[in-house]
Design a protein around this motif. Sequence first.
Motif, PDB file in Angstrom:
ATOM      1  N   LYS A 103       0.739  16.158  61.980  1.00  0.00           N
ATOM      2  CA  LYS A 103       1.584  15.163  62.657  1.00  0.00           C
ATOM      3  C   LYS A 103       2.191  14.211  61.624  1.00  0.00           C
ATOM      4  N   VAL A 104       3.233  13.487  62.047  1.00  0.00           N
ATOM      5  CA  VAL A 104       3.879  12.505  61.170  1.00  0.00           C
ATOM      6  C   VAL A 104       3.869  11.143  61.862  1.00  0.00           C
ATOM      7  N   LYS A 105       3.927  10.094  61.059  1.00  0.00           N
ATOM      8  CA  LYS A 105       3.899   8.738  61.607  1.00  0.00           C
ATOM      9  C   LYS A 105       5.317   8.235  61.829  1.00  0.00           C
ATOM     10  N   GLN A 106       5.514   7.542  62.944  1.00  0.00           N
ATOM     11  CA  GLN A 106       6.809   6.985  63.295  1.00  0.00           C
ATOM     12  C   GLN A 106       6.928   5.550  62.783  1.00  0.00           C
ATOM     13  N   ASP A 129       7.509   2.998  64.514  1.00  0.00           N
ATOM     14  CA  ASP A 129       6.852   2.058  65.435  1.00  0.00           C
ATOM     15  C   ASP A 129       5.331   2.156  65.404  1.00  0.00           C
ATOM     16  N   GLY A 130       4.787   2.993  64.503  1.00  0.00           N
ATOM     17  CA  GLY A 130       3.335   3.128  64.381  1.00  0.00           C
ATOM     18  C   GLY A 130       2.765   4.283  65.165  1.00  0.00           C
ATOM     19  N   GLY A 131       3.594   4.899  66.015  1.00  0.00           N
ATOM     20  CA  GLY A 131       3.136   6.052  66.785  1.00  0.00           C
ATOM     21  C   GLY A 131       3.235   7.342  65.978  1.00  0.00           C
ATOM     22  N   PHE A 132       2.928   8.467  66.641  1.00  0.00           N
ATOM     23  CA  PHE A 132       2.920   9.756  65.951  1.00  0.00           C
ATOM     24  C   PHE A 132       3.758  10.781  66.707  1.00  0.00           C
ATOM     25  N   ARG A 133       4.277  11.755  65.954  1.00  0.00           N
ATOM     26  CA  ARG A 133       4.963  12.911  66.526  1.00  0.00           C
ATOM     27  C   ARG A 133       4.415  14.155  65.857  1.00  0.00           C
ATOM     28  N   GLY A 134       4.556  15.279  66.530  1.00  0.00           N
ATOM     29  CA  GLY A 134       4.117  16.532  65.926  1.00  0.00           C
ATOM     30  C   GLY A 134       4.276  17.682  66.908  1.00  0.00           C
ATOM     31  N   GLY A 135       3.769  18.842  66.518  1.00  0.00           N
ATOM     32  CA  GLY A 135       3.866  20.033  67.349  1.00  0.00           C
ATOM     33  C   GLY A 135       4.142  21.244  66.472  1.00  0.00           C
ATOM     34  N   PRO A 136       4.384  22.390  67.078  1.00  0.00           N
ATOM     35  CA  PRO A 136       4.610  23.613  66.305  1.00  0.00           C
ATOM     36  C   PRO A 136       5.735  23.510  65.277  1.00  0.00           C
ATOM     37  N   SER A 137       6.835  22.848  65.630  1.00  0.00           N
ATOM     38  CA  SER A 137       7.939  22.718  64.669  1.00  0.00           C
ATOM     39  C   SER A 137       7.486  22.021  63.404  1.00  0.00           C
ATOM     40  N   TYR A 138       6.609  21.038  63.574  1.00  0.00           N
ATOM     41  CA  TYR A 138       6.138  20.250  62.439  1.00  0.00           C
ATOM     42  C   TYR A 138       5.185  21.066  61.574  1.00  0.00           C
ATOM     43  N   TYR A 139       4.279  21.845  62.200  1.00  0.00           N
ATOM     44  CA  TYR A 139       3.407  22.636  61.328  1.00  0.00           C
ATOM     45  C   TYR A 139       4.108  23.871  60.776  1.00  0.00           C
ATOM     46  N   MET A 140       5.189  24.305  61.415  1.00  0.00           N
ATOM     47  CA  MET A 140       5.998  25.363  60.811  1.00  0.00           C
ATOM     48  C   MET A 140       6.639  24.872  59.508  1.00  0.00           C
ATOM     49  N   GLU A 141       7.101  23.619  59.532  1.00  0.00           N
ATOM     50  CA  GLU A 141       7.716  23.044  58.336  1.00  0.00           C
ATOM     51  C   GLU A 141       6.678  22.697  57.276  1.00  0.00           C
ATOM     52  N   LYS A 142       5.630  21.961  57.666  1.00  0.00           N
ATOM     53  CA  LYS A 142       4.715  21.378  56.680  1.00  0.00           C
ATOM     54  C   LYS A 142       3.662  22.349  56.169  1.00  0.00           C
ATOM     55  N   ALA A 143       3.205  23.239  57.019  1.00  0.00           N
ATOM     56  CA  ALA A 143       2.157  24.171  56.591  1.00  0.00           C
ATOM     57  C   ALA A 143       2.730  25.498  56.096  1.00  0.00           C
ATOM     58  N   LEU A 144       3.845  25.930  56.724  1.00  0.00           N
ATOM     59  CA  LEU A 144       4.457  27.211  56.328  1.00  0.00           C
ATOM     60  C   LEU A 144       5.651  27.047  55.389  1.00  0.00           C
ATOM     61  N   ASN A 157       0.395  18.457  52.605  1.00  0.00           N
ATOM     62  CA  ASN A 157       1.424  17.925  53.506  1.00  0.00           C
ATOM     63  C   ASN A 157       0.839  17.360  54.793  1.00  0.00           C
ATOM     64  N   THR A 158      -0.326  16.716  54.668  1.00  0.00           N
ATOM     65  CA  THR A 158      -0.975  16.093  55.839  1.00  0.00           C
ATOM     66  C   THR A 158      -0.903  14.585  55.673  1.00  0.00           C
ATOM     67  N   GLU A 159       0.283  14.053  55.829  1.00  0.00           N
ATOM     68  CA  GLU A 159       0.537  12.652  55.477  1.00  0.00           C
ATOM     69  C   GLU A 159      -0.322  11.647  56.243  1.00  0.00           C
ATOM     70  N   CYS A 160      -0.759  11.977  57.423  1.00  0.00           N
ATOM     71  CA  CYS A 160      -1.556  11.026  58.211  1.00  0.00           C
ATOM     72  C   CYS A 160      -3.051  11.093  57.864  1.00  0.00           C
ATOM     73  N   TRP A 161      -3.440  12.051  57.034  1.00  0.00           N
ATOM     74  CA  TRP A 161      -4.869  12.240  56.757  1.00  0.00           C
ATOM     75  C   TRP A 161      -5.198  12.153  55.256  1.00  0.00           C
ATOM     76  N   ASP A 162      -4.200  11.831  54.435  1.00  0.00           N
ATOM     77  CA  ASP A 162      -4.430  11.785  52.991  1.00  0.00           C
ATOM     78  C   ASP A 162      -5.091  10.447  52.607  1.00  0.00           C
TER      79      ASP A 162
END
Length: 470
Positions: free
Chosen positions: A127-130, A132-147, A465-470
């Motif tokens: 997931k990525v941080k917004q 406003d402090g919230g989060f977004r994510g989903g398959p599109s995000y792990y397709m980009e960041k992990a693959l 590429n796990t920006e919220c967990w580094d």
Amino acid sequence: MDFLNSIIGQVNTVLWSYVLIALLILSGLFYTLRTGFAQGRLLGDMVALITGKLSSLRDGEKKVAGQVTGFQAFCIAVASHVGTGNLAGVAIAVAIGGPGALFWMWVIALLGGATSMIENTLAQTYKVKQADGGFRGGPSYYMEKALGQKTLGYIFSVIVILTFAFIFNTVQANTIAQAFETSFNFSSVTSGIILAVLTALIIFGGLNRIANVVSLMVPVMAIGYVIVALFVLAVNITHIPRLFMDIIEAAFGLKQAVGGAIGVAMLQGIKRGLYSNEAGMGSAPNAAATSNVSHPVKQGLLQAFGVFVDTILICSATGFIVLLYPEYNTIGEKGIKLTQLALSYSVGNWGAGFITLCIFLFAFSSLVGNYYYGEANLEFITKSKTSMLIFRVLTVACVYLGSVASLGLVWDLADVFMGVMALMNIIVIAILSPKAVAIIKDYMKQRKEGKNPVFKAKDIPGLENTECWD
């Protein structure tokens, strides 16, 4: 038009009767074995997270204003995939496949719990941080960041937006409008205006308003429906032992099922279970990524519990209501009409009105949840506020048009889009599953040590590429 209908029908038959069913069952079996049946072993943790006995946050951490809780993310996902299919689709499956179809729904939910854990754990991890402090994510995000496949993510996002925010919401609105016309004699225009206004009030309030609304609606509709089903079981208490014997006998071909033997029961149960809980299809991860949790697996567990709520609780409730109606396989009715007749048989005339209320709650909550899936994927494509405004206006327009229009092949088209989406997601999570399994094992190790698990990306070799967990 007939030619187009035929082509779409053939594609759907191949996708949903052969390819996806085989892949989803094999995926569920594989992930069940790879995680050591985590969806069963960690059932206590699922319940503890739902009830708050196990905090989804770090020990001592407080909820941050503007962020979504694990429970709210769970409710957004359940709101989307608990819909009219739980009322109508299950009745169709039981009418065609007999009592055994219900057993195979349970089996597919149990396997689907493992697949759900994998895809939703991945969504939380990447997931990525917004702003406003919230989060977004989903398959599109792990397709980009992990693959490293951003283009694939764009394609997936476009399919999600078209399928959920536009096509599925058009169909859900149509279902509500028809129910209101039958029960309350509302015109389709009146229903359309009411639904469009209610939808606009919620979605223009952003993620937090969506989360607040569905976290109120989902428990009420799910618990209310299950309570009525338990009441039906109570008034038919003498028939319960025979009911369960019929389900088991029909599931294994020990007793001829309605419409055929074991094959029909198995196919109907599996198809309805997969359609309903959406495990592995890449929809729920869009909601799962929004929450603030101390470990990605916590949201994976909550979403796996959502599969059980959808299929083990709500689909079973409909199945029991229908099977306790003596004429369910002879009256010639299927779908929502059969559910209404069956409930009215057990509880009286108010049963039909109650089903209408359930149609509204189930379908409207799906409208809101489906919209959010579209919003999360639009944000993957563009951060433009103008684009978001146009998207929200178009969503409201689709809700109104769905209420007043005759849909024709729209539903079949939605099945094609969703099938392609599911195929993409199944392949991607299979490739990424070693990472998800390692994260699940990290969670289980910490639980074994008596800890409230907290995740650090550096503890998993090769995780990037796990920006919220580094």
